[in-house]
Design an enzyme around this catalytic site. Sequence first.
Site, short mmCIF file in Angstrom:
data_model
loop_
_atom_site.label_atom_id
_atom_site.label_comp_id
_atom_site.label_asym_id
_atom_site.label_seq_id
_atom_site.Cartn_x
_atom_site.Cartn_y
_atom_site.Cartn_z
N GLU A 118 44.60 43.07 38.33
CA GLU A 118 44.08 41.97 36.98
C GLU A 118 42.47 42.72 36.81
O GLU A 118 41.97 43.14 37.31
CB GLU A 118 44.00 40.01 37.25
CG GLU A 118 43.43 39.90 38.40
CD GLU A 118 41.70 40.97 38.65
OE1 GLU A 118 41.30 40.32 37.93
OE2 GLU A 118 41.70 40.80 39.92
N GLU A 178 41.06 44.48 39.94
CA GLU A 178 42.41 45.64 38.94
C GLU A 178 43.34 45.78 40.09
O GLU A 178 44.03 47.05 40.16
CB GLU A 178 41.19 46.75 38.99
CG GLU A 178 40.53 46.82 37.93
CD GLU A 178 39.42 47.76 37.58
OE1 GLU A 178 39.84 48.51 38.40
OE2 GLU A 178 38.57 47.36 36.77
#
Length: 341
Positions: free
Chosen positions: A164, A306
């Site tokens: 994310e 991430e």
Amino acid sequence: MRPDADIRAQALARQQQLTKPPGSLGALEALAVRLAELQRTPTPSAQRVWISVFAADHGVAAEGVSAFPQAVTGEMVRNFASGGAAISVLARSLGANLDVVNLGTVNDPGPVAGVHRAIIAPSTDNFCEGPAMSQAQLQAALAAGAASVRAALDAGAQVFIGGEMGIANTTSAAALACALLQRAPAELAGAGTGQDAAGIAHKVAVIERALALHAGAGDDWERLRRLGGFEIAALAGAYVAAAQAGLPVLVDGFIASVAALTALRLNPDCRDWLLYAHRSHERGHAAVLDALQAQPLLDLQLRLGEASGAAVAVPLLRLACDLHNAMATFAQAGVSAGARA
């Protein structure tokens, strides 16, 4: 889908025959057996890895909860695609497929090569003033996660990783975790992008306001709608879809783990399919891992997100599989059974 109990028994039996004392490779043995039963094969593998990074902005950023401006989310979408982000480097190193999904950013980079546009809105609404998402937006986010899993399956992925990116998303994740676990914001809200003590105290106050506003949320679906983000909902949707399809998931850090907790609340059958990569340095992660009854593989004080922590753990999966598949048995090596002791 359920793990294969017969394959699990075969994998455990093989571990007892390999040229090592039983249990001497610790968690690597358990990891190989787990992947075998999930992949329904006596020769598990983690060579084909699919990484989906969902990017989205959050209305609560208007409350000043992040050390970085909201424009960074859109800028990072370009950075993911151009190969400059941490997860981009890690995905290249692993030979993994990197799927970047833009669910909606205030600073919209427009069409970018290598980025899948699944725009829901420029951002969620500010959950200090009302629900973060409409019902239609929540369903769109969940569907985007499921679509990434379908793409992973079409590509023959053996492991799915979700990541994310979104300024203010640690605030959203902490608020959602507080609502799901009935914990105080001061226990779960952390530094995020690098807030100091005063910044964390402000974040706590913002979450307290939001929790008071949404205290009447009736169930976990409604808590996700009111306090979550597009990318958190997409991760939850991906985890549910992966479990239903029988695709093992390697869960990343704090935000991804909150999404995993949400997925379990929505569909408890997800539990068997979720492996946990690492223990994040973000304050609330330990409590979320405890609630998940999770035993993460690594503890490197990471807190980037991430999917970076999950990517770092992939070599452990691969080594566990290689050891399981390629080590000689006592019979093959001509080693006496007494060497097992």
